[in-house]
Design an enzyme around this catalytic site. Structure first.
Site, short mmCIF file in Angstrom:
data_model
loop_
_atom_site.label_atom_id
_atom_site.label_comp_id
_atom_site.label_asym_id
_atom_site.label_seq_id
_atom_site.Cartn_x
_atom_site.Cartn_y
_atom_site.Cartn_z
CE LYS A 161 -3.71 -2.30 -0.15
NZ LYS A 161 -4.84 -2.86 0.52
C1 LIG Z 1 -5.80 -3.87 0.82
C2 LIG Z 1 -7.28 -3.70 0.83
C3 LIG Z 1 -8.08 -4.21 1.87
C4 LIG Z 1 -7.57 -5.10 2.96
O1 LIG Z 1 -6.49 -4.66 3.65
P1 LIG Z 1 -5.53 -5.74 4.35
O2 LIG Z 1 -4.66 -4.88 5.20
O3 LIG Z 1 -4.77 -6.43 3.25
O4 LIG Z 1 -6.37 -6.67 5.13
C5 LIG Z 1 -9.44 -3.93 1.84
N1 LIG Z 1 -10.00 -3.24 0.85
C6 LIG Z 1 -9.26 -2.75 -0.18
C7 LIG Z 1 -9.94 -1.97 -1.23
C8 LIG Z 1 -7.90 -2.98 -0.23
O5 LIG Z 1 -7.18 -2.53 -1.26
#
Ligand SMILES: *Cc1c(COP(=O)(O)O)cnc(C)c1O
Length: 354
Positions: A161
């Site tokens: 991210k």
């Molecule tokens: C990455 C993501 C999640 C989940 O996050 P995690 O930390 O991987 O559990 C949920 N929704 C969206 C749109 C994402 O890109």
């Protein structure tokens, strides 16, 4: 942190929560161990009751819909808008029925969903707005950060991210003190800071069936250090994205490139192309790694089979699954790298025409 000996839910986590509150403008930040858990705990804290319906986009990461199931609710899918890939407010209104209590827009890839449209529909239909803003750190409209337009939102700090940890981590953002208190308790076995009768010393009660979703201090420490560089990273991502868009606009075979807007933060750079899978194979053969977010829409995933959807139900979501491709984008990338990727794309489509 290691010398201090408190590895989870400790001082570094509290420091990071305060720094993130300052960065986002959220009144409350609750650090948890993933973006997915943040969604589940936020839905529960916001009062989701068993069987409540939550309108979610048909095109998103799986957790946008599975979190609803895990919190005890029922997802109801709605199609997305073809530009920007956010949930279509008109589709939300059409999907909302008597048991619908929530709508959960996702801000995907590089810009906010039509949040004003969603808020308008939510007001008309009496829906609570929870944002899946997992990808949306840094995205703001009119000074409001993603996740804070409605009742609450989340952030994910999964390593890929925009602000990535060295493992999993996430956070709940909200301005509501009751929701914050509940989410805070839920992440830590449902403990509230109260005593039971005259039982001494524990100073905690299991007020709710909570989970163990505490944030690790090592992640908080890494995130704190990286938070200082975040705006610089976002600016670098923006300039690389602009370079891509300038290079790829009008190229045969490239159907759509993202146009930078005021709320843009390029978590990923996603284009829509012809012969997507062949292009991805061509790039891979030339040492360029791409990603497909997301190869299949949520309404056709096996775990939602009982909802009875079929292909064709949400054409914009399905089109996005067939044609979108994320090109490499990270702050350390050079503009020469961008030009090299664009050159390979141009050569691929020229080769097909010849
Ligand atoms: C990455 C993501 C999640 C989940 O996050 P995690 O930390 O991987 O559990 C949920 N929704 C969206 C749109 C994402 O890109």
């Amino acid at each position: 942190m290691i010398e201090n000996g408190k590895y989870s839910h400790g001082r570094k986590v509290a420091e990071f929560e305060a720094a993130l509150a300052a960065y986002t403008g959220a009144r409350f930040v609750i650090g948890v161990n993933s973006g997915t858990d943040a969604l589940v705990l936020l839905l529960r804290a916001a009062g989701l009751r068993p069987g409540d319906e939550v309108v979610v986009p048909a095109f998103s990461f799986g957790a946008s819909a599975t979190s609803v199931v895990l919190a005890g609710g029922r997802p109801v899918f709605a199609d997305i808008e073809p530009v920007g890939y956010g949930i279509d407010p008109a589709a939300v209104e059409a999907a909302a029925g008597e048991r619908t209590r929530f709508v959960m827009p996702t801000h995907l890839f590089s810009q906010l969903a039509d949040i004003d449209g969603v808020l308008r529909v939510a007001r008309r239909c009496g829906l609570i707005v929870i944002e899946d803003s997992a990808e949306a750190i840094g995205m703001r409209r009119g000074g409001t950060h993603a996740g804070l337009f409605g009742t609450g939102g989340v952030l994910s700090f999964f390593p890929t991210k925009t602000l990535g940890a060295i493992g999993d981590a996430g956070a709940v953002l909200t301005g509501d003190p009751r929701i914050a208190e509940t989410a805070d308790a839920l992440r830590h076995h449902g403990r509230f800071g109260a005593t039971i009768g005259d039982f001494p010393a524990i100073a905690t009660t299991t007020g709710l069936p909570g989970v163990n979703s505490k944030m690790d201090d090592v992640q908080a420490a890494v995130l704190l250090a990286k938070l200082d560089r975040l705006d610089g990273d976002i600016a670098r991502r923006a300039s690389l994205a602009t370079r891509y868009t300038e290079s790829l606009e009008g190229v045969t075979g490239v159907r759509k490139v993202p146009l930078p807007r005021r709320d843009s933060v390029f978590y990923v750079y996603v284009v829509e192309v012809d012969s997507r899978d062949d292009l991805a194979a061509h790039l891979s053969a030339n040492g360029v790694q791409t990603e497909i977010y997301y190869p299949a829409p949520l309404h056709l995933q096996p775990c939602f089979a009982e909802l009875g959807h079929r292909e064709g139900d949400f054409p914009n979501a399905e089109n996005a699954c067939r044609h979108t491709l994320a090109l490499p984008l990270y702050p350390d990338m050079s503009t020469d790298d961008v030009e090299q990727v664009c050159g390979l794309i141009r050569a691929f489509y020229q080769g097909r025409r010849a």
